[in-house]
Scaffold this motif. Structure first.
Motif, PDB file in Angstrom:
ATOM      1  N   CYS A   4       0.840  -1.202   0.000  1.00 43.12           N
ATOM      2  CA  CYS A   4       0.000   0.000   0.000  1.00 43.12           C
ATOM      3  C   CYS A   4       0.873   1.250   0.000  1.00 43.12           C
ATOM      4  N   SER A   5       0.313   2.338  -0.512  1.00 43.69           N
ATOM      5  CA  SER A   5       1.010   3.625  -0.449  1.00 43.69           C
ATOM      6  C   SER A   5       1.114   4.057   1.006  1.00 43.69           C
ATOM      7  N   ALA A   6       2.272   4.554   1.378  1.00 45.30           N
ATOM      8  CA  ALA A   6       2.514   4.960   2.761  1.00 45.30           C
ATOM      9  C   ALA A   6       2.096   6.409   2.952  1.00 45.30           C
ATOM     10  N   THR A   7       0.855   6.589   3.334  1.00 49.37           N
ATOM     11  CA  THR A   7       0.351   7.921   3.652  1.00 49.37           C
ATOM     12  C   THR A   7      -0.244   7.855   5.047  1.00 49.37           C
ATOM     13  N   GLY A   8       0.065   8.816   5.862  1.00 46.90           N
ATOM     14  CA  GLY A   8      -0.449   8.813   7.221  1.00 46.90           C
ATOM     15  C   GLY A   8       0.165   7.687   8.043  1.00 46.90           C
ATOM     16  N   LYS A   9      -0.598   7.218   9.047  1.00 57.74           N
ATOM     17  CA  LYS A   9      -0.117   6.131   9.900  1.00 57.74           C
ATOM     18  C   LYS A   9      -0.122   4.833   9.112  1.00 57.74           C
TER      19      LYS A   9
END
Length: 89
Positions: A4-9
């Motif tokens: 998954c794209s690493a955005t946020g936590k």
């Protein structure tokens, strides 16, 4: 497991970057929370049909396996199965 794209936590057990693999085009991570246990025959079907691709290479595959054992997001049933698995670390 999903990448998954690493955005946020997010789970920081195994983060991936564009230089890590051809299909990674942004900061991403392996989502161990989405891991599931499937029968080996089903895995073979998914790989041969092209739905899944197994092209991580031996070193990255080793890191993925290590992450399954160490991520706080891996389901307990998967960790139990790995504790009796013949898979190498």
């Amino acid at each position: 497991m999903w990448v998954c794209s690493a955005t946020g936590k997010h789970d920081r057990t195994l983060e991936l970057f564009p230089r890590d693999h051809l299909f990674i085009n942004r900061h991403s991570y392996v989502s161990y929370a989405h891991a599931s246990i499937i029968h080996a025959g089903r895995l073979d079907e998914l790989l041969s049909s092209g739905v899944w691709r197994e092209n991580l290479g031996p070193e990255r595959a080793k890191k993925v396996r290590k992450g399954l054992r160490t991520s706080p997001f891996t389901k307990p049933a998967i960790k139990r199965a790995l504790s009796t698995s013949p898979l190498p670390d």
